[in-house]
Design an enzyme around this catalytic site. Structure first.
Site, PDB file in Angstrom:
ATOM      1  N   GLY A  34       0.696  -1.159  -0.020  1.00 48.89           N
ATOM      2  CA  GLY A  34      -0.192  -0.202   0.165  1.00 48.89           C
ATOM      3  C   GLY A  34       0.906   1.119  -0.127  1.00 48.89           C
ATOM      4  O   GLY A  34       2.110   1.241  -0.411  1.00 48.89           O
ATOM      5  N   HIS A  40       4.600   2.282  -7.808  1.00 48.59           N
ATOM      6  CA  HIS A  40       3.774   1.105  -8.027  1.00 48.59           C
ATOM      7  C   HIS A  40       2.985   1.326  -9.149  1.00 48.59           C
ATOM      8  O   HIS A  40       2.572   0.115  -9.844  1.00 48.59           O
ATOM      9  CB  HIS A  40       2.802   1.332  -6.762  1.00 48.59           C
ATOM     10  CG  HIS A  40       3.472   1.085  -5.544  1.00 48.59           C
ATOM     11  ND1 HIS A  40       3.625   2.095  -4.669  1.00 48.59           N
ATOM     12  CD2 HIS A  40       4.053  -0.126  -4.945  1.00 48.59           C
ATOM     13  CE1 HIS A  40       4.151   1.602  -3.554  1.00 48.59           C
ATOM     14  NE2 HIS A  40       4.499   0.185  -3.684  1.00 48.59           N
ATOM     15  N   LYS A 152      13.979  -1.120  -7.700  1.00 51.58           N
ATOM     16  CA  LYS A 152      14.358  -0.445  -6.327  1.00 51.58           C
ATOM     17  C   LYS A 152      14.670  -1.148  -5.356  1.00 51.58           C
ATOM     18  O   LYS A 152      15.646  -0.999  -4.478  1.00 51.58           O
ATOM     19  CB  LYS A 152      13.247   0.728  -6.142  1.00 51.58           C
ATOM     20  CG  LYS A 152      13.155   1.148  -4.479  1.00 51.58           C
ATOM     21  CD  LYS A 152      13.400   2.428  -4.419  1.00 51.58           C
ATOM     22  CE  LYS A 152      13.472   2.590  -2.942  1.00 51.58           C
ATOM     23  NZ  LYS A 152      12.740   1.765  -1.917  1.00 51.58           N
ATOM     24  N   GLN A 156      15.398  -7.815  -3.326  1.00 52.51           N
ATOM     25  CA  GLN A 156      14.099  -8.411  -3.172  1.00 52.51           C
ATOM     26  C   GLN A 156      13.690  -9.300  -4.442  1.00 52.51           C
ATOM     27  O   GLN A 156      13.377 -10.193  -4.524  1.00 52.51           O
ATOM     28  CB  GLN A 156      12.978  -7.456  -2.671  1.00 52.51           C
ATOM     29  CG  GLN A 156      11.653  -7.879  -2.847  1.00 52.51           C
ATOM     30  CD  GLN A 156      10.849  -6.961  -2.356  1.00 52.51           C
ATOM     31  OE1 GLN A 156      10.478  -7.019  -1.143  1.00 52.51           O
ATOM     32  NE2 GLN A 156      10.042  -6.053  -3.180  1.00 52.51           N
ATOM     33  N   SER A 188       9.246   5.943  -2.730  1.00 48.92           N
ATOM     34  CA  SER A 188       9.145   4.953  -1.878  1.00 48.92           C
ATOM     35  C   SER A 188       8.094   5.292  -0.872  1.00 48.92           C
ATOM     36  O   SER A 188       7.769   6.533  -0.770  1.00 48.92           O
ATOM     37  CB  SER A 188      10.585   4.696  -1.125  1.00 48.92           C
ATOM     38  OG  SER A 188      10.432   4.068   0.083  1.00 48.92           O
ATOM     39  N   SER A 189       7.222   4.088  -0.385  1.00 52.45           N
ATOM     40  CA  SER A 189       6.280   4.559   0.538  1.00 52.45           C
ATOM     41  C   SER A 189       7.087   5.512   1.762  1.00 52.45           C
ATOM     42  O   SER A 189       6.144   6.225   2.396  1.00 52.45           O
ATOM     43  CB  SER A 189       5.440   3.519   0.883  1.00 52.45           C
ATOM     44  OG  SER A 189       4.978   2.688   0.031  1.00 52.45           O
TER      45      SER A 189
HETATM   46  O1  PAF Z   1       8.265  -4.495  -1.841  1.00 52.99           O
HETATM   47  C1  PAF Z   1       7.149  -4.615  -0.997  1.00 52.99           C
HETATM   48  O2  PAF Z   1       6.287  -3.784  -1.050  1.00 52.99           O
HETATM   49  C2  PAF Z   1       6.884  -5.810  -0.143  1.00 52.99           C
HETATM   50  O3  PAF Z   1       8.082  -6.411   0.411  1.00 52.99           O
HETATM   51  C3  PAF Z   1       6.138  -6.951  -0.856  1.00 52.99           C
HETATM   52  C4  PAF Z   1       6.844  -7.290  -1.944  1.00 52.99           C
HETATM   53  C5  PAF Z   1       4.767  -6.466  -1.214  1.00 52.99           C
HETATM   54  C6  PAF Z   1       6.012  -8.138   0.021  1.00 52.99           C
HETATM   55  O4  PAF Z   1       5.266  -7.771   1.262  1.00 52.99           O
END
Ligand code: PAF
Length: 283
Positions: A34, A40, A152, A156, A188-189
């Protein structure tokens, strides 16, 4: 335009996707926590281009937070997130709650070895177990054929790719370019948590990475550039630079020269907010 249909339960999600699967449709998933920003939304746009159906997920995943205050302060903006998604005409906004994702007795963890020991993994113990576990669940729950992640969070992205490959989850993981503010700060959030003053200093991280990238391009070994770059960031107001490293794209091993496709990756604290960024370094 109206808000996308919000589904909170796995049963209703499965009932919705069953006919799509029966037709062999391409299903795209954009997993998020979110607080949606243009980064996003660029993933949603790419998913819409490629896929017949698009699911965006919002779940602030407690399993990937190793600091309770960080989890508590993470921005939660579901209503405005749904509003930002209106123009994309997605099929489902999936917003499961904690018990839906981690029901009583939940006892399984997905661990990706090696790639998780370095960079953010070295500073946030257990973080990537939480990410790999929730992303594996989201992949299986949504039965998506395609998933969209921002570069970014480069570490991950590589961990998710390895996890999907190792577990034979039939999904294509797309890495999508980092979207930046006009002054270069990676979206970034967490930028929402920066004070006005810290927001002015924040782009120094990207500036420093660009500067170092230029010096690497002239042949200077990274080992000569690393410490001065970290010092300049601390002089600029960053309180702690957790890491500032050059690593190989594929296995994230340390490099002193870009002998193969590489990234410059950094994480640093600014006024209580942890920012990360990375840029590509071509061999
Ligand atoms: O990058 C993110 O926002 C989080 O790490 C994800 C991939 C949604 C997993 O919770």
């Amino acid at each position: 335009m109206s808000h996308p249909p919000i589904l909170r339960g796995l049963d209703e999600l499965r009932a919705t996707i069953a006919p799509w699967q029966a037709k062999g449709a391409r299903i795209g998933v954009v997993p998020t926590m979110g607080a949606l920003h243009d980064g996003h939304l660029s993933l949603v746009e790419l998913a819409k281009k490629d896929c017949d159906h698009v699911i965006v997920t919002i779940f602030v995943n407690p399993m990937q937070f190793n600091n309770p205050d960080d989890l508590e302060s993470y921005p939660r903006t579901e209503h405005s997130d749904a509003g930002k998604l209106e123009r994309f005409d997605i099929d489902v906004l999936y917003v499961p709650d904690g018990p839906q994702m981690y029901p009583e007795g939940f006892a399984s963890t997905v661990t990706v070895q090696g790639l998780t020991d370095v960079l953010c993994g070295a500073h946030r113990p257990g973080h990537f177990d939480g990410v790999a576990t929730v992303v594996a669940k989201l992949f299986l729950q949504t039965a998506a054929t395609d998933a969209y992640f921002g570069e970014k969070d480069f570490q991950q992205l590589q961990i998710v790719r390895r996890m999907a490959r190792d577990l034979d989850i039939p999904i294509k993981v797309h890495g999508c370019p980092t979207i930046r503010e006009i002054d270069g700060l990676a979206m970034s959030s967490r930028n929402l948590l920066l004070s006005d003053r810290a927001r002015v200093t924040a782009p120094r991280l990207y500036e420093e990475m660009e500067r170092v990238a230029q010096e690497i391009a002239t042949g200077t070994p990274f080992s000569q550039l690393q410490a001065p770059a970290m010092k300049r960031l601390e002089d600029a107001g960053y309180t702690e630079v957790e890491y500032f490293e050059m690593r190989a794209n594929d296995d994230l091993s340390l490099l002193d020269a870009p002998t193969r496709p590489a990234r410059l990756l950094a994480a640093a604290w600014l006024a209580g907010v942890r920012l990360i960024d990375n840029i590509a370094i071509e061999p």
